[in-house]
Enzyme design. Structure first.
Site, short mmCIF file in Angstrom:
data_model
loop_
_atom_site.label_atom_id
_atom_site.label_comp_id
_atom_site.label_asym_id
_atom_site.label_seq_id
_atom_site.Cartn_x
_atom_site.Cartn_y
_atom_site.Cartn_z
CG ASP A 61 -3.83 -3.64 2.07
OD1 ASP A 61 -5.01 -3.25 1.90
OD2 ASP A 61 -2.91 -2.91 2.48
CG ASP A 77 -1.93 -4.85 -3.42
OD1 ASP A 77 -2.65 -3.87 -3.64
OD2 ASP A 77 -1.02 -4.86 -2.57
CB SER A 93 1.83 3.53 -10.54
OG SER A 93 0.72 4.30 -10.24
CG LEU A 94 7.37 2.66 -8.51
CD1 LEU A 94 7.83 2.54 -7.07
CD2 LEU A 94 8.57 2.67 -9.45
CD GLU A 132 15.12 5.66 -2.93
OE1 GLU A 132 13.95 6.08 -2.81
OE2 GLU A 132 15.95 6.17 -3.69
CE LYS A 178 5.25 1.46 -3.65
NZ LYS A 178 4.00 1.71 -2.97
CG ASP A 182 0.97 2.94 2.98
OD1 ASP A 182 0.64 3.44 1.89
OD2 ASP A 182 0.24 2.19 3.64
NE ARG A 190 0.36 8.60 -8.83
CZ ARG A 190 -0.57 7.96 -9.53
NH1 ARG A 190 -1.82 8.09 -9.20
NH2 ARG A 190 -0.25 7.19 -10.55
CD GLU A 204 4.40 8.40 -0.48
OE1 GLU A 204 4.72 8.89 -1.58
OE2 GLU A 204 3.51 7.55 -0.34
CE1 TYR A 243 9.20 9.67 -5.18
CE2 TYR A 243 8.24 9.60 -2.99
CZ TYR A 243 8.10 9.66 -4.35
OH TYR A 243 6.85 9.71 -4.90
CE LYS A 275 13.06 5.26 -6.15
NZ LYS A 275 13.07 6.58 -5.51
CE LYS A 291 2.02 -2.74 -2.19
NZ LYS A 291 0.63 -2.56 -1.91
CB CYS A 303 -32.06 -11.53 17.86
SG CYS A 303 -30.96 -10.21 18.43
CB CYS A 337 -34.03 -8.60 21.37
SG CYS A 337 -34.27 -8.93 19.63
CB CYS A 364 -32.20 -9.09 14.89
SG CYS A 364 -33.36 -8.46 16.13
CB CYS A 367 -32.86 -5.56 18.68
SG CYS A 367 -31.37 -6.43 19.14
S1 IVH Z 1 9.81 6.44 -6.71
C1 IVH Z 1 6.96 6.29 -10.73
N1 IVH Z 1 10.47 6.06 -4.24
O1 IVH Z 1 5.09 4.85 -4.07
C2 IVH Z 1 6.87 6.63 -9.32
N2 IVH Z 1 8.17 6.18 -4.74
O2 IVH Z 1 3.81 3.51 -6.91
C3 IVH Z 1 8.22 6.50 -8.76
N3 IVH Z 1 6.71 5.97 -2.78
O3 IVH Z 1 3.33 7.14 -5.88
C4 IVH Z 1 8.25 6.83 -7.38
N4 IVH Z 1 8.31 5.73 -1.30
O4 IVH Z 1 4.25 8.02 -3.76
C5 IVH Z 1 9.46 6.21 -5.10
N5 IVH Z 1 11.23 5.70 -2.12
C6 IVH Z 1 10.23 5.88 -2.94
C7 IVH Z 1 8.90 5.87 -2.51
C8 IVH Z 1 7.90 6.02 -3.44
C9 IVH Z 1 7.01 5.80 -1.49
C10 IVH Z 1 5.35 6.02 -3.35
C11 IVH Z 1 5.16 7.14 -4.32
C12 IVH Z 1 4.55 6.54 -5.56
C13 IVH Z 1 4.30 5.12 -5.19
C14 IVH Z 1 4.80 4.23 -6.32
#
Ligand code: IVH
Length: 692
Positions: free
Chosen positions: A34, A38, A82-83, A125, A127, A129, A148, A184, A232, A298, A322, A416, A419, A432, A437
């Site tokens: 992963d 990323d 996204s973030l 907070e 995050k 998944d 989304r 989420e 959230y 945040k 992350k 192999c 076989c 093989c 086989c």
């Molecule tokens: S705030 C602009 N808070 O993470 C998006 N996101 O890339 C702001 N996620 O798509 C989201 N936990 O689905 C926020 N405590 C949390 C979160 C959260 C999971 C996910 C969310 C978003 C992605 C952010």
């Protein structure tokens, strides 16, 4: 090359790699961890930002991404962005690596300056998944739930969310105004394991499983999955007076009956403390009943949000942290070689068992012998293990400082291991070549029955193994005549399960040529190629007759699908000469012919499904190129419609192109079409051609 051209070239390469690894991940066979994925994506985003690429052209915001056919799509009132992320690969202007503390420090200072304040209150907070969801409430009642999607438009999943029963249908003490809550959807680990234990073909992981469940057209039964949702954010509201900090909003949501992770959040004015909380939280992950892939930092004052604004990709009020992937050292006890469905030999690391990211690992793929050599992995070494996509264990590197004198280099086998047939090499892979086989037989049958291929209900891997070992099944056509009594005699099978498998086999008979072709594990024939072959040849007979002509080196046959001139396009999009050689020779082999005959004899349909191809005279055999964004159709939808009508869709314009379908902001393809005199049509004309 100019700097811009160099950046563009790098971006193009990155896009190819990202697409490839994304497909591998989706297929449940990630090849890189992963963290490495990323890195690719982050570099892509950095370059795309640098080039000022329009959102519609970006890989990370492709229109139609995550849209599922058959679901109504709606526009989000506020885009779901996204973030921004703290990146382990970021470097400062001197090219020095920038630790998270410096990156977050710079982020915090920019906010201080922009907002002209000394103190920026923060909230941290987890995050989670899962998959993000937008929940629209009117007068306190849930009116609509939307995925989304591509961030601008998402799919409506109201019924599915309602059926879950975990998101409040009615917010407590609220019967006026409207608001959109974001949250989420996630599958608690314990509930996921319970549910998975009831399936023959287990789902890969909670996140993908949850996404799949929420796209079930028939929501019945979703209440038994145990999927839940954390709320959230309130993205917008009307006619309400909401609190002014994120911490209070979370408490407000909890008071209305929503599930929030209030106990897990942390508020502070110091970015250093925020980062420390993120780092320390990693240790708590193992005790949680849900996956988290990081933390979100945040600003804890909602009134400041509108003053900070956003890019097309992320808002300026938050940033994600992350977790570094868990990496554990262990001893490499042995290297074994496994044989896959198409005969490919893969080295597998046999490890001293080690606990990584939630499971005990004792085997890990080493991919191929070239990779093994490159990493210089030797039996007896201490190796570092990481899970790719948090699922498949990988040997990341060797800890050479721990190498002892006795560590042995591994010599790839010349024959192999199952076989004994002499192996053959093709590019970086070793095969093989013996279709009989025993391991190939087992793997091919497992693949034939799998969800992506014939999807035979009730036939999991353990059952396939028993069919081979105890009932002498060797070829896919041996499966269909199996009697209920014989099936019921196997371990862990009763009459009921046997009847279910028999019904599954009967149903699978009608899946059609594309699924059969995909199921036969012919090299270079994956899902898309199988569909394209089926759509073009229509029947198994026509396909095999053509394969014979191709194998006999009949010029006309070869030119039809794989023209010698690389500028010319063959009848099957994306089929290169080398793959065509391999595919048609294999199709013409006695072994494959026997399977086709056998399948026809037991009543398996070898015709393209009529739903797949419904030829339309003006479209059949014609080549289309799509460019720009069309007013109503997503690119994937337009492609499907054209292919279903017997047409082809190509990625680039040439003299052979029959139609260019141009939408808004059509670029160089339109210019080229005009220069070559190719007919340019719009979406309305395309729909007319299709008779829709
Ligand atoms: S705030 C602009 N808070 O993470 C998006 N996101 O890339 C702001 N996620 O798509 C989201 N936990 O689905 C926020 N405590 C949390 C979160 C959260 C999971 C996910 C969310 C978003 C992605 C952010």
């Amino acid at each position: 090359m100019s700097e811009r051209a160099e950046t563009s070239a790098e971006l193009k390469k990155l896009a190819e790699q990202i697409r490839y690894h994304e497909a591998a991940y989706r297929a449940g066979q990630p090849e890189i961890p992963d963290s490495a994925f990323d890195e690719l994506l982050e570099r892509y985003q950095e370059l795309a930002d640098q080039l000022g690429l329009d959102l519609s052209e970006r890989l990370d915001a492709q229109p139609g991404q995550d849209h599922t056919a058959g679901f109504e799509t709606v526009e989000h009132r506020v885009p779901m962005l996204s973030l921004e992320k703290l990146s382990p690969n970021r470097r400062d202007s001197n090219g020095e690596p920038m630790p998270f503390s410096e990156q977050l420090g710079a982020w915090y200072r920019r906010r201080q300056k922009e907002l002209e304040v000394d103190v920026v209150p923060l909230i941290v907070e987890p995050k989670v998944d899962g998959i993000s969801v937008s929940l629209f409430y009117v007068d306190g009642s849930l009116a609509r739930a939307v995925t989304r999607g591509d961030g601008r438009r998402g799919d409506v999943i109201t019924q599915q969310v309602q059926q879950l029963g975990t998101v409040p249908r009615k917010l407590e003490d609220l019967d006026a105004g409207s608001l959109e809550i974001r949250g989420e959807l996630y599958w608690p680990l314990s509930a996921f394991e319970r549910f998975n234990a009831t399936l023959d073909k287990p789902l890969i992981n909670p996140r993908n499983g949850c996404a799949g469940m929420m796209k079930r057209k028939d929501p019945a039964g979703l209440e038994h999955t145990g999927i839940r949702a954390f709320l959230y954010q309130v993205a917008w509201d009307e006619g309400l007076s909401l609190p002014s900090t994120q911490a209070e909003v979370l408490a407000w949501l909890a008071d209305r009956g929503g599930e929030v992770y209030l106990d897990e959040v942390y508020t502070t004015d110091s970015e250093e403390d925020a980062l420390r909380y993120c780092e320390e939280y990693d240790a708590r992950r193992a005790s949680l009943d849900f996956d988290i892939d990081g933390m979100v930092i945040k600003i804890d004052d909602l009134e400041l949000y509108s003053r900070l604004g956003a890019t097309g990709h992320h808002p300026h009020w938050g940033i994600a942290y992350k977790f570094p992937p868990e990496r554990k050292p262990t001893k490499l006890l042995d290297i074994q070689v496994s044989v896959g469905k198409s005969g490919k030999l893969t080295p597998v690391a046999i490890l001293e068992p080690v606990f990584v990211s939630g499971t005990t690992v004792s085997r890990a793929s080493l991919h191929n012998f070239v990779e093994l050599e490159r990493k210089d992995v030797r039996v007896g070494d201490t190796v570092l293990i990481e899970k790719a996509g948090e699922i498949i264990p990988q040997v990341v590197e060797v800890d050479k400082s721990k190498r002892r004198g006795g560590a042995k280099r591994f010599v790839p086998p010349a024959s192999c291991p199952i076989c004994g047939t002499d192996v053959v090499s093709e590019e970086i892979f070793v095969y093989c070549p013996n279709p009989a086989c025993p391991d190939q037989i087992r793997e091919r049958l497992r693949h034939f029955a799998s969800r992506g291929a014939m999807d035979i209900d009730g036939m999991g891997e353990a059952l396939v193994d028993q069919l081979v070992d105890k009932l002498g099944v060797r070829s896919p056509d041996d499966l269909f005549p199996l009697e209920v009594d014989a099936l019921a005699s196997l371990d862990r099978m009763g009459t009921k399960s046997a009847e279910r498998v028999k019904a599954g086999l009967e149903e699978a008979k009608g899946r059609g040529l594309a699924r059969v072709l995909n199921g036969l594990a012919i090299r270079h024939v994956g899902e898309t190629m199988a569909e394209d072959l089926a759509a073009y040849f229509k029947t198994g007979d026509a396909l095999l007759e053509f394969a014979a002509r191709y194998a006999a080196e009949e010029e006309e046959a070869i030119e039809t699908v794989a023209p010698a001139k690389s500028t010319e396009r063959g009848a099957i999009e994306g089929l290169a000469r080398k793959s065509a050689d391999s595919i048609f020779h294999e199709l013409d082999s006695p072994a494959v012919r026997r399977v086709f005959e056998g399948l026809a004899e037991v009543g398996v349909s070898l015709s393209a499904q009529s739903a797949d191809v419904r030829e339309v005279a003006d479209v059949a055999g014609k080549t289309f190129v799509l460019t720009g964004s069309l007013p109503t159709l997503k690119r994937t939808e337009a492609t499907k419609l054209i292919k279903a009508a017997g047409g082809k869709v190509s990625g680039s314009v040439s003299k052979k192109t029959d139609f260019v379908v141009a939408g808004d902001e059509a670029g160089s393809k339109l210019t080229k079409a005009e220069a070559l005199g190719v007919t340019v049509i719009d979406e309305a004309a395309l729909l007319e051609l299709l008779g829709l």
